[in-house]
Design an enzyme around this catalytic site. Structure first.
Site, PDB file in Angstrom:
ATOM      1  N   GLU A  60     -32.744  37.157  24.165  1.00 24.69           N
ATOM      2  CA  GLU A  60     -33.523  36.083  23.859  1.00 24.69           C
ATOM      3  C   GLU A  60     -33.833  36.252  22.335  1.00 24.69           C
ATOM      4  OE1 GLU A  60     -34.116  37.400  26.568  1.00 24.69           O
ATOM      5  OE2 GLU A  60     -33.488  35.846  27.903  1.00 24.69           O
ATOM      6  N   HIS A 129     -41.877  33.984  36.378  1.00 27.49           N
ATOM      7  CA  HIS A 129     -40.764  33.127  36.624  1.00 27.49           C
ATOM      8  C   HIS A 129     -41.131  31.586  36.687  1.00 27.49           C
ATOM      9  CE1 HIS A 129     -37.919  36.475  35.753  1.00 27.49           C
ATOM     10  NE2 HIS A 129     -36.851  35.503  35.943  1.00 27.49           N
TER      11      HIS A 129
HETATM   12  C1  LIG Z   1     -35.625  38.090  29.480  1.00 31.56           C
HETATM   13  C2  LIG Z   1     -34.789  37.695  30.710  1.00 31.56           C
HETATM   14  N1  LIG Z   1     -33.585  36.960  30.253  1.00 31.56           N
HETATM   15  C3  LIG Z   1     -32.901  36.457  31.402  1.00 31.56           C
HETATM   16  C4  LIG Z   1     -33.133  36.725  32.559  1.00 31.56           C
HETATM   17  C5  LIG Z   1     -32.225  36.044  33.720  1.00 31.56           C
HETATM   18  N2  LIG Z   1     -31.474  36.888  34.374  1.00 31.56           N
HETATM   19  C6  LIG Z   1     -31.848  37.668  35.435  1.00 31.56           C
HETATM   20  S1  LIG Z   1     -31.046  38.770  35.957  1.00 31.56           S
HETATM   21  C7  LIG Z   1     -29.866  38.507  34.849  1.00 31.56           C
HETATM   22  C8  LIG Z   1     -28.837  39.259  34.459  1.00 31.56           C
HETATM   23  C9  LIG Z   1     -28.849  40.802  34.561  1.00 31.56           C
HETATM   24  O1  LIG Z   1     -27.721  41.571  34.566  1.00 31.56           O
HETATM   25  P1  LIG Z   1     -27.988  43.173  34.816  1.00 31.56           P
HETATM   26  O2  LIG Z   1     -29.014  43.812  33.758  1.00 31.56           O
HETATM   27  O3  LIG Z   1     -26.412  43.700  34.567  1.00 31.56           O
HETATM   28  O4  LIG Z   1     -28.358  43.350  36.209  1.00 31.56           O
HETATM   29  P2  LIG Z   1     -27.957  43.106  37.630  1.00 31.56           P
HETATM   30  O5  LIG Z   1     -28.180  41.474  38.179  1.00 31.56           O
HETATM   31  O6  LIG Z   1     -26.129  43.114  37.623  1.00 31.56           O
HETATM   32  O7  LIG Z   1     -28.328  43.827  38.836  1.00 31.56           O
HETATM   33  C10 LIG Z   1     -30.482  37.604  33.869  1.00 31.56           C
HETATM   34  C11 LIG Z   1     -29.673  36.944  32.784  1.00 31.56           C
HETATM   35  C12 LIG Z   1     -34.421  37.284  33.065  1.00 31.56           C
HETATM   36  N3  LIG Z   1     -34.597  37.498  34.121  1.00 31.56           N
HETATM   37  N4  LIG Z   1     -35.039  37.920  31.886  1.00 31.56           N
END
Ligand SMILES: Cc1ncc(C[n+]2csc(CCOP(=O)(O)OP(=O)(O)O)c2C)c(N)n1
Ligand SMILES: [Mg+2]
Lengths: 323, 329
Positions: A60, A129
């Site tokens: 972000e 959230h």
């Molecule tokens: C700071 C922040 N930005 C965006 C999100 C929304 N979000 C939740 S999970 C996710 C993807 C995360 O991917 P990864 O770290 O690869 O974990 P996975 O879900 O694949 O286990 C996003 C963009 C969030 N929770 N926190």
């Protein structure tokens, strides 16, 4: 005129502005291939291409920061934050960047960035959230903060946000995407920083915005069946904050309730009430009332979360108390 | 890796069966969670661990009780592998007072400090700095634990990741950084979001020892984790382990999955960590098909009882809304 959803209204504004002005582009998490987490940018990627609908890494700080830079250099970025809760990771870029770069360099730069962010509680997403921290951003001079409550205003104000040369945080509420309203066909722009009467009434003034508007309109229906007619003022923009129509209404009703989804302390109600006491003390016959969120981090459990969020019944009760 | 393999070969049958049981339990729990969600009994987000079971189970089978564990919101499998009873997990998913976080956290916020499981965190990357701090506290107090910090591939693009890794090297902090590279952050494939496809290269940039392993083989994960934890314990400095895995389900319930094709998912399903381990246990003669079927029935039973427990549990009382906000109230 057509009846469309809030989602469609926002989507149309983005689409039309991108068609109108090549400098306008979108960047954010899952805005492209996925089509937007809330489906606001569905089909944009196919139509406008990856150059103008840019999927970003989860980062972000650089989403807002790079959008600030691109805006300074002549583009018109619309940076999407998946939720407003993640704006806290970009806080420095918003507070020390977007809001200050113009003033700090004596007007040499403009930062025509729009940050779109989705907020609001009520979906059992837990403490981090579910926040409605709109006022936090409205605290900073240099920012404009818009939070529409109807599809009509969403479309007209988002267009205005994209066209203004100032940085704008445009706040959407995740529970309102499906709500419908009349929207004119074609191009129109609503002025930023002008509040609006959304319901006529002469017994009490309700001052609110965004989700609070929806709740207040429903509360007004309930009150109407008891013979109480509420005038509803929609702030639409928290900075600049226009209290003209609220004061006009107070001259007639002499009573007001302020409704917001966020926490009470240091909230919209606090600011509005302070200004009404300063600027319209003579028209106030009964202490102003605030309806806001219970001051706890929102819990996951459905019933507890609903207990904490302002409800229609709370507004009805507050109105009865000021009458 | 040679030494670790020796250790793995000497695994007794009891431990092998425990590992199998745990992975099957996590799978069953997740299937049941999806079902409960469809029934409207779970709300909010629900990030399933299906496909990634070997990571938490392999890794945490070699942690010591003094090792702290943190992860992100995809935390059910990690919670189970930390020793939380499945009934307290399901109770939390249902928002019940008997849930691990008293119904206030939900799916994304499981924790049990008594088990040294320091929680699942929903803001991507936000727990990496916490892990650095927890490791600092151990070091400061002269305590022996290693802090195990698990996170996704997507989280390695955020500032927090880089700040925490750097600090852990500069301050010599006993952290095992464990990246679960399931190849997507929501709908964004690693190569669309990360400048390097091998996430371990990012650790390289901080001069941190690292490796990248196959996360679909629980014994390989266990062996590598044993070695990595051994390194951190011995040197008191960080290690970076990238575990390549795959999530078989959508990011959260309701993901339209427009970003990947079915063939890709099917290909990975052939590398199902539970099937692979099951085959291994049978092929090596450690267990018969019947032995494992009995275990699977036990798992079904356990989850069914857990659901019963959770459904019969009370909701938190209204006054719970105001509880646990401040320490001194
Ligand atoms: C700071 C922040 N930005 C965006 C999100 C929304 N979000 C939740 S999970 C996710 C993807 C995360 O991917 P990864 O770290 O690869 O974990 P996975 O879900 O694949 O286990 C996003 C963009 C969030 N929770 N926190
Ligand atoms: Mg991932």
């Amino acid at each position: 005129m057509a009846e469309i959803t809030m989602r469609e209204a926002i989507s149309q504004a983005l689409w039309e502005e991108m068609e109108r002005d090549e400098r306008v582009f979108i960047m954010g998490e899952e805005v492209g291939l996925w089509g937007g987490t809330y489906a606001v940018t569905r089909n944009f990627y196919d139509h406008f291409g990856a150059e103008r609908v840019r999927d970003t890494p989860i980062a972000e700080g650089v989403i807002v920061g790079a959008a600030n830079g691109a805006a300074m250099a002549g583009l018109r970025p619309v940076a999407e934050l998946m939720t407003i809760n993640f704006a806290f990771l970009a806080m420095d870029q918003i507070v020390n960047g977007s809001a200050k770069i113009r003033a700090m360099f004596g007007g040499q730069f403009t930062v025509p960035i729009v940050i779109r962010a989705v907020g609001g509680g009520g979906r059992q997403l837990g403490a981090t959230h579910s926040q409605t921290p709109d006022v936090v951003f409205a605290h900073f001079p240099g920012m404009k903060v818009i939070a529409p409550g109807t599809p009509y205003d969403a479309k007209g104000l988002l267009k205005a946000a994209i066209r203004t040369d100032d940085p704008v945080l445009f706040i959407e509420n995740a529970t309102m995407y499906q709500s419908k309203g009349e929207v004119p066909d074609g191009d129109y722009v609503e002025p930023i920083g002008v509040s609006k009467v959304q319901r006529e009434g002469s017994d009490v003034t309700i001052i609110t915005y965004s989700k609070g508007l929806q709740l207040s309109l429903q509360a007004a229906e309930e009150l109407s069946s008891e013979g109480i007619e509420a005038q509803i003022i929609d702030l639409r923009s928290l900075r600049p904050l226009d209290l003209g129509p609220a004061i006009e209404s107070l001259k007639q009703t002499n009573r007001a309730v302020i409704v917001e989804e966020g926490w009470r302390s240091y909230g919209v109600g606090a600011e509005v009430a302070a200004r009404l006491y300063e600027e319209a003390f003579d028209y106030i016959d009964s202490p102003l009332k605030r309806v806001a969120q219970v001051e706890v981090p929102l819990p996951y459990n459905r019933e507890l979360e609903q207990m904490a969020l302002p409800q229609i019944g709370d507004i009805v009760k507050a109105v009865r108390e000021v009458l | 890796m040679a030494e670790a393999n020796v250790a793995v070969k000497t695994l007794d049958k009891k431990e092998l069966l425990r590992l199998y049981h745990e992975m099957a339990l996590v799978r069953r729990l997740e299937e049941e969670a999806a079902h409960l969600y469809q029934q409207g009994k779970i709300g909010g987000f629900l990030h399933l661990y299906i496909g990634q079971e070997a990571v938490a189970s392999g890794l945490l089978s070699v942690r010591r009780p003094e090792d702290h564990v943190l992860t992100a919101y995809r935390d059910h499998g990690v919670a189970i592998a930390c020793g939380i009873e499945v009934k307290y997990v399901i109770a939390e998913l249902l928002g019940k007072a008997t849930g691990v976080s008293k119904g206030k956290g939900g799916s994304m916020h499981l924790a049990d400090v008594r088990l040294n499981y320091w929680g699942g965190y929903a803001i991507v990357g936000s727990h990496l700095p916490l892990a650095a701090g927890i490791a600092l506290a151990d070091k400061y107090k002269g305590e022996p634990g290693v802090t195990i910090c698990m996170f996704g591939d997507g989280a390695t693009n955020i500032g927090y990741f880089h700040e925490a890794l750097n600090l852990s090297m500069v301050w010599d902090l006993p952290v095992l950084w464990l990246c679960e590279n399931n190849q997507y952050g929501m709908g964004t494939a690693v190569e669309r979001a990360s400048a390097v496809e091998e996430i371990r290269q990012k650790a390289e940039g901080y001069g941190m020892p690292n490796s990248r392993i196959n996360g679909m083989d629980v014994l390989e994960v266990r062996g590598a984790a044993e070695e990595a934890l051994g390194y951190v314990r011995e040197n008191g400095t960080p290690y970076f382990l990238e575990v390549v895995t795959y999530r078989f389900q959508g990011h959260s319930i309701g993901d339209p999955e427009r970003y990947r094709d079915k063939e890709e998912v099917d290909r990975w399903r052939e590398a199902d960590p539970i099937k692979i381990f099951r085959k291994h246990l049978i092929d090596t003669g450690a267990f018969s098909v019947d032995d494992l079927s009995i275990e699977e029935e036990r798992v079904d039973q356990e989850v069914a009882e857990a659901v019963e427990f959770a459904e019969a549990s009370p909701d938190p009382p209204p006054e719970a809304l105001y509880e646990n906000i401040y320490a001194d109230s």
